[in-house]
Design a protein around this motif. Structure first.
Motif, PDB file in Angstrom:
ATOM      1  N   LYS A   1     -40.781  44.706  41.460  1.00  0.00           N
ATOM      2  CA  LYS A   1     -41.303  44.599  42.823  1.00  0.00           C
ATOM      3  C   LYS A   1     -40.433  43.725  43.724  1.00  0.00           C
ATOM      4  N   ASP A   2     -39.431  43.044  43.154  1.00  0.00           N
ATOM      5  CA  ASP A   2     -38.529  42.229  43.965  1.00  0.00           C
ATOM      6  C   ASP A   2     -37.478  43.061  44.686  1.00  0.00           C
ATOM      7  N   TYR A   3     -37.486  44.362  44.432  1.00  0.00           N
ATOM      8  CA  TYR A   3     -36.531  45.274  45.075  1.00  0.00           C
ATOM      9  C   TYR A   3     -37.282  46.503  45.587  1.00  0.00           C
ATOM     10  N   PRO A   4     -36.734  47.163  46.600  1.00  0.00           N
ATOM     11  CA  PRO A   4     -37.361  48.410  47.052  1.00  0.00           C
ATOM     12  C   PRO A   4     -37.173  49.514  46.031  1.00  0.00           C
ATOM     13  N   ASP A   5     -38.056  50.491  46.069  1.00  0.00           N
ATOM     14  CA  ASP A   5     -37.992  51.660  45.199  1.00  0.00           C
ATOM     15  C   ASP A   5     -37.551  52.838  46.051  1.00  0.00           C
ATOM     16  N   PHE A   6     -36.368  53.374  45.765  1.00  0.00           N
ATOM     17  CA  PHE A   6     -35.836  54.487  46.539  1.00  0.00           C
ATOM     18  C   PHE A   6     -36.103  55.844  45.892  1.00  0.00           C
ATOM     19  N   SER A   7     -36.921  55.886  44.858  1.00  0.00           N
ATOM     20  CA  SER A   7     -37.271  57.175  44.267  1.00  0.00           C
ATOM     21  C   SER A   7     -38.009  58.014  45.310  1.00  0.00           C
ATOM     22  N   GLY A   8     -37.546  59.227  45.501  1.00  0.00           N
ATOM     23  CA  GLY A   8     -38.176  60.099  46.482  1.00  0.00           C
ATOM     24  C   GLY A   8     -37.722  59.852  47.903  1.00  0.00           C
ATOM     25  N   HIS A   9     -36.750  58.960  48.093  1.00  0.00           N
ATOM     26  CA  HIS A   9     -36.285  58.651  49.444  1.00  0.00           C
ATOM     27  C   HIS A   9     -34.771  58.820  49.508  1.00  0.00           C
ATOM     28  N   GLY A  10     -34.335  59.886  50.130  1.00  0.00           N
ATOM     29  CA  GLY A  10     -32.909  60.093  50.333  1.00  0.00           C
ATOM     30  C   GLY A  10     -32.227  60.667  49.111  1.00  0.00           C
ATOM     31  N   ALA A  11     -31.039  61.207  49.333  1.00  0.00           N
ATOM     32  CA  ALA A  11     -30.279  61.847  48.257  1.00  0.00           C
ATOM     33  C   ALA A  11     -29.911  60.823  47.195  1.00  0.00           C
ATOM     34  N   GLY A  12     -30.092  61.190  45.940  1.00  0.00           N
ATOM     35  CA  GLY A  12     -29.696  60.337  44.847  1.00  0.00           C
ATOM     36  C   GLY A  12     -30.786  59.451  44.316  1.00  0.00           C
ATOM     37  N   GLY A  13     -31.842  59.224  45.095  1.00  0.00           N
ATOM     38  CA  GLY A  13     -32.961  58.438  44.609  1.00  0.00           C
ATOM     39  C   GLY A  13     -32.601  56.986  44.347  1.00  0.00           C
ATOM     40  N   ASP A  14     -33.136  56.450  43.244  1.00  0.00           N
ATOM     41  CA  ASP A  14     -33.061  55.013  42.965  1.00  0.00           C
ATOM     42  C   ASP A  14     -31.982  54.661  41.948  1.00  0.00           C
ATOM     43  N   CYS A  15     -31.131  55.594  41.556  1.00  0.00           N
ATOM     44  CA  CYS A  15     -30.252  55.375  40.408  1.00  0.00           C
ATOM     45  C   CYS A  15     -29.291  54.205  40.601  1.00  0.00           C
ATOM     46  N   THR A  16     -28.581  54.170  41.729  1.00  0.00           N
ATOM     47  CA  THR A  16     -27.591  53.114  41.923  1.00  0.00           C
ATOM     48  C   THR A  16     -28.259  51.784  42.218  1.00  0.00           C
ATOM     49  N   ASN A  17     -29.341  51.789  42.968  1.00  0.00           N
ATOM     50  CA  ASN A  17     -30.115  50.575  43.211  1.00  0.00           C
ATOM     51  C   ASN A  17     -30.527  49.935  41.886  1.00  0.00           C
ATOM     52  N   PHE A  18     -30.954  50.761  40.936  1.00  0.00           N
ATOM     53  CA  PHE A  18     -31.380  50.276  39.623  1.00  0.00           C
ATOM     54  C   PHE A  18     -30.211  49.692  38.839  1.00  0.00           C
ATOM     55  N   VAL A  19     -29.078  50.376  38.846  1.00  0.00           N
ATOM     56  CA  VAL A  19     -27.903  49.872  38.128  1.00  0.00           C
ATOM     57  C   VAL A  19     -27.415  48.568  38.757  1.00  0.00           C
ATOM     58  N   SER A  20     -27.422  48.479  40.088  1.00  0.00           N
ATOM     59  CA  SER A  20     -27.001  47.240  40.750  1.00  0.00           C
ATOM     60  C   SER A  20     -27.899  46.076  40.357  1.00  0.00           C
ATOM     61  N   GLN A  21     -29.194  46.314  40.270  1.00  0.00           N
ATOM     62  CA  GLN A  21     -30.114  45.263  39.833  1.00  0.00           C
ATOM     63  C   GLN A  21     -29.756  44.794  38.422  1.00  0.00           C
ATOM     64  N   SER A  22     -29.431  45.737  37.548  1.00  0.00           N
ATOM     65  CA  SER A  22     -29.085  45.392  36.172  1.00  0.00           C
ATOM     66  C   SER A  22     -27.804  44.573  36.114  1.00  0.00           C
ATOM     67  N   LEU A  23     -26.818  44.967  36.915  1.00  0.00           N
ATOM     68  CA  LEU A  23     -25.560  44.216  36.956  1.00  0.00           C
ATOM     69  C   LEU A  23     -25.793  42.809  37.493  1.00  0.00           C
ATOM     70  N   LYS A  24     -26.635  42.705  38.495  1.00  0.00           N
ATOM     71  CA  LYS A  24     -26.972  41.399  39.065  1.00  0.00           C
ATOM     72  C   LYS A  24     -27.659  40.518  38.023  1.00  0.00           C
ATOM     73  N   ALA A  25     -28.538  41.119  37.213  1.00  0.00           N
ATOM     74  CA  ALA A  25     -29.218  40.359  36.164  1.00  0.00           C
ATOM     75  C   ALA A  25     -28.235  39.819  35.135  1.00  0.00           C
ATOM     76  N   GLY A  26     -27.085  40.476  35.006  1.00  0.00           N
ATOM     77  CA  GLY A  26     -26.072  40.046  34.047  1.00  0.00           C
ATOM     78  C   GLY A  26     -24.985  39.183  34.631  1.00  0.00           C
ATOM     79  N   GLY A  27     -25.102  38.846  35.918  1.00  0.00           N
ATOM     80  CA  GLY A  27     -24.139  37.896  36.470  1.00  0.00           C
ATOM     81  C   GLY A  27     -23.321  38.341  37.657  1.00  0.00           C
ATOM     82  N   TRP A  28     -23.443  39.599  38.078  1.00  0.00           N
ATOM     83  CA  TRP A  28     -22.733  39.994  39.296  1.00  0.00           C
ATOM     84  C   TRP A  28     -23.293  39.200  40.476  1.00  0.00           C
TER      85      TRP A  28
END
Length: 384
Positions: free
Chosen positions: A247-274
């Motif tokens: 809930k600390d990030y927006p959910d782009f599933s169903g909104h715009g081309a590509g959905g939430d895939c990159t938003n989700f990966v960016s969150q994961s990278l951030k959790a690991g130190g990006w």
């Protein structure tokens, strides 16, 4: 299938009305000519849900070793009378199961087989307009690998959202006439529809261009040597939130081309130190994201690739099977130079990376399965 399947649990008043193998009656007399538009009560919605469950269980069964591939009697054949498949939908489902049976053979050649599967369907909403009903459902499927070695994952799973269209005839009988996948990614293993392409915001040839990665098995080893980031934390984050969104990030599933895939990966990278690279949201050399604002590079497939390469936070890998935990994989389905989907590696075993992603929400899908399912796509592998 060769194992067992979990029946959908129907609660409330509908629970006492469901009898296995018998379609529920809607709230008008079957066989009588009706002039008023029909309504959909709780019992009919429960039957819509049961039929949706049968449709997607049949599809998953076609992928299971020893399961249905069109020859055996499908579960959907048990629906006749007041709620059933239309003749056109029945033909479509027959063709779909047959095509999935062919996919099963391709997966087997890639060394991946499933011995069991469990599918459940949740009915999210029903809209009725005249004599047409639209049912929005979420499918949740877990597939059990037939053969695993050592510490390889025992299962893979995904969630997929669909819209089913039912039409009522003058006798008040409902017929399922169409099934539409509503996730933009469209990457569920039992989905045949081609994912919608993501178009880059800027001409790709003016931006950092990632080299394509080969998909041949057993490439030269490319072990990770960097210690800048916490790759286990990246994987742990992705596997925690693969189907329960942070809930600390927006959910782009169903909104715009590509959905939430990159938003989700960016969150994961951030959790690991990006770390954030703050600035203008449209500047691909910047990267940042939180609940209130996100750069295009944080949420966009191509923009992420441009940032990753320009910032030197990643380097390209020559082969997708060189990917390690915390690395990123992207796909260009129609090979037009614009990447369409982003995934992160959360597990690796026996020389095979396993990716987790959103749109469709998917946990630990093997890269071998992706390559077998989309052999003509272009793949891009990034060492983080």
């Amino acid at each position: 299938m060769s194992g067992t399947r979990r029946r959908v649990t129907i609660v409330g008043a509908a629970a006492t009305s469901v009898v296995a193998g018998v379609a529920l009656l809607p709230n008008w007399s079957a066989g009588a000519a009706v002039s008023d538009d029909p309504t959909v009560d709780a019992r009919t919605r429960a039957t819509f849900q049961r039929l949706a469950d049968a449709v997607f269980t049949d599809r998953t069964n076609a992928l299971v070793d020893g399961g249905q591939a069109g020859a055996d009697k499908p579960l959907t054949d048990g629906f006749t009378g007041d709620v059933a498949l239309s003749s056109g939908a029945a033909r479509t489902e027959d063709a779909t199961r047959s095509a999935l049976g062919q996919r099963k053979e391709k997966l087997a050649k890639a060394g991946e087989t499933y011995r069991d599967a469990r599918t459940t369907v949740t009915l999210n909403a029903t809209r009725v307009t005249g004599r047409t009903a639209k049912a929005e459902v979420t499918e949740t499927t877990t597939l059990t690998y037939a053969r695993t070695r050592g510490d390889a994952p025992k299962t893979t799973g995904f969630q997929a959202r669909h819209e089913l269209t039912f039409k009522a005839d003058r006798q008040g009988d409902w017929r399922l006439t169409g099934v539409r996948d509503t996730d933009q990614g469209g990457l569920a293993v039992n989905t045949l529809s081609k994912p919608a392409p993501v178009k880059a915001a800027t001409t790709a040839d003016t931006m950092p261009n990632a080299p394509r990665a080969a998909t041949t098995r057993n490439p030269a080893a490319a072990p990770k040597t960097g210690t800048t980031y916490d790759y286990k934390a990246m994987a742990a984050y992705a596997e925690k939130y693969w189907n329960v969104y942070n809930k600390d990030y927006p959910d782009f599933s169903g909104h715009g081309a590509g959905g939430d895939c990159t938003n989700f990966v960016s969150q994961s990278l951030k959790a690991g130190g990006w770390k954030h690279a703050p600035g203008y949201v449209y500047d691909y050399t910047k990267w940042f994201g939180n609940a209130d604002i996100q750069s295009d590079s944080f949420v966009g497939v191509n923009e992420w690739s441009w940032f990753a390469q320009n910032s030197k936070r990643t380097k390209p890998l020559a082969n997708v099977f060189q990917l390690e935990v915390g690395d990123v994989l992207q796909i260009d389905f129609d090979r037009d130079g614009s990447k369409d989907h982003t995934m992160i590696v959360t597990y690796r075993s026996g020389g095979v990376p396993y990716v987790t992603y959103h749109s469709n929400n998917t946990l630990r899908r093997s890269v071998a399965s992706l390559v077998a399912s989309y052999p003509n796509a272009y793949y891009y592998a990034y060492r983080t």
